[in-house]
Design an enzyme around this catalytic site. Structure first.
Site: not given
Ligand code: ADP
Length: 497
Positions: A190, A266, A300
């Site tokens: 997804k 993560e 990130c």
């Protein structure tokens, strides 16, 4: 291009070959069972790019069934067969790199050059894991009885779910899907609702490469919590790999507890970027610009807190300002643009609030500090000095083009400051002192460290975090182990004394 597409991305002819708006389930392009769609817009212009199928629970269940049916045949395929299909997928991604980059910039906003670099980076995971498919080694252990043998083998986990974010709409997918299918697993993915087109284009190329039906299924959806819950609660799904925020990671982990799924998480980062007095200033400035401003600061692993030792604080600030002032803001499709828009209004508001809070608590704006005159979700590349630990941006992922500069005096002080957050993904520091390099890298509580390097991501190395940044690794040999179970077999009663 499917009929639902309202307007097209720039490179019309070639993009149309890869624009898909349906779900990809069991090797078929299908509409959502409930007939729903959602709009995908260009964050730079607000233009409608496409209306994409909005999957609900029924669609997810169909995808799970498809992945389940495909598992045994795919697991049983020779590693070489899996590797060849993946090599073909890799070649197709490279062949269509310009088109994929075009789609990526249109839906995500990053500059075209960065989008192309992401496609190449994303493809590198497919290549790496195609090679790893043939190196899933086991081992034998010296037995404790002479009529026995001890074998350790590796087997694919089974049906895997993957949920990915919008900031790297291509590479976050390949670095989950490639190791999974190389290992012999099947996948339901997804993608983020802001960037489904890049995901579907990858699936279209996997189909062209000859990936058997059901091995990769894509469900695009705005109903992320319902879809996520269905994937987490399904006993058929044996593993979940997630990249996204720590908050959502915690929810998914709790939802996976009853079925004890294998997990890779993560999650968010809050990277310190430390510049010691003895560093090469030019390199440190270049590294800080690359680390902080790539993807408009929406990564990130990007520098979130820049710590500069007092002796070079002024010199660093001047040079850094000079470099950042050069960064052109605009539509990622336009020439020379280095900073695109933020993904949406919510992201813009967050950045504004963090900068306001810092200003109210005494930070000085050296550059930028406001929304950009282009309007929309554009924000000026910003440098703040005099930043203190009590300001909100110390503990929050900024996810925008804002560089806060903290001053420090000693190595001990900066190590303590660097580690004083809940996250532990990436950290960077610049020094020319070899002893210091080892002291500091060993003291940093982070999963990845760049020494005199502002960017560390590569398919050949294990990417991942510790603490509240999660666990599990993507890339390298570690990446494929995430999709393998260990089986120990004791062969006894052997007539071989
Ligand atoms: P970001 O802040 O980067 O958007 P999120 O964690 O919100 O990070 O989103 C990352 C991915 O997780 C996206 O695909 C998003 O749709 C999905 N997601 C968000 N909330 C949930 C949820 N409650 N359950 C499952 N998936 C979710």
């Amino acid at each position: 291009m499917a009929s639902q597409t309202a307007s097209k991305v720039r490179n019309e002819t070639s993009s149309s070959d890869l624009m898909r708006t349906d779900l990809y389930i069991d090797g078929q392009w299908v509409r959502a069972k409930a007939g729903k769609t959602f709009e995908v817009k260009n964050p730079a212009t607000g233009d409608l790019l496409a209306k994409v199928a909005d999957a609900g629970i029924d669609d997810v269940n169909a995808a799970i069934n498809s992945a389940n049916a495909a598992f045994i045949p795919w697991k049983s395929a020779l590693p070489e067969t899996r590797a060849k299909i993946m090599q073909q997928w890799f070649q197709l991604i490279l062949h269509h790199a310009d088109t994929l980059a075009d789609i990526l910039t249109a839906e995500q906003g990053k500059p075209l050059g960065e989008a192309k670099a992401e496609i190449i980076y994303g493809a590198s995971f497919v290549q790496w894991f195609a090679e790893e498919a043939r190196r899933i080694y086991g081992r034998t252990i010296p037995p404790i009885r002479s009529d026995s043998r001890v074998l350790v083998t590796k087997q694919p986990i089974g049906v895997c779910a993957a949920i990915t974010p919008w900031n790297f709409p291509n590479s976050m997918i390949t670095r989950k899907v490639a190791p999974a299918i190389a290992a012999g697993c099947t996948v339901i993915l997804k993608p983020a609702e802001a960037t489904p087109l890049s995901a579907l284009a990858l699936a279209a190329l996997a189909e062209q490469a000859g990936l058997p039906k059901g091995v990769l299924n894509m469900v695009t959806s705005t109903q992320s919590s319902e879809v996520g819950k269905a994937l987490c609660e399904s006993p058929v799904v044996r593993k979940l790999s997630f990249t996204g925020s720590t908050e959502v990671g915690r929810i998914l982990m709790a939802q996976c507890a009853p079925t004890l799924k294998r997990l890779s998480m993560e999650l968010g980062g809050n990277a310190p970027f430390i510049v010691f007095d003895d560093a090469d200033l030019e390199k440190a400035v270049a590294g800080a610009v690359a680390s902080k401003f790539r993807n408009a600061g929406q990564t990130c692993v990007c520098a979130n807190r820049i710590y500069v030792q007092r002796g070079i604080y002024g010199a660093f600030t001047d040079k850094f300002k000079e470099a950042v002032a050069e960064l052109k803001v605009g539509d990622g499709h336009a020439k020379e643009v280095m900073i695109g828009p933020l993904i949406d209004q919510k992201a813009l508001k967050k950045v504004q609030n963090l900068v306001e809070d810092a200003k109210n608590k005494g930070a000085q704006v050296v550059l930028g500090g406001k929304t950009h005159e282009l309007g929309g979700t554009f924000y000026q590349p910003t440098i703040l000095t005099g930043v203190k630990a009590e300001m909100d941006l110390k503990d929050h992922e900024i996810f925008g083009p804002v560089a806060p500069l903290f001053a420090f005096d000693t190595e001990e002080e900066v190590i303590q400051a660097a580690n004083s957050v809940e996250h532990g993904l990436a950290a960077y520091f610049y020094t020319n002192d070899l002893g210091r390099a080892f002291r500091v890298l060993e003291a940093l509580e982070y999963g990845m460290v760049g020494v005199n390097e502002g960017m560390v991501s590569t398919a050949v190395a294990p990417f991942g975090g510790i603490k509240q940044s999660g666990f599990g690794r993507e890339g390298a040999e570690e990446g494929i182990q995430e999709y393998l179970d260990v089986k120990y077999t004791l062969m006894g009663g052997l007539d071989i004394k």
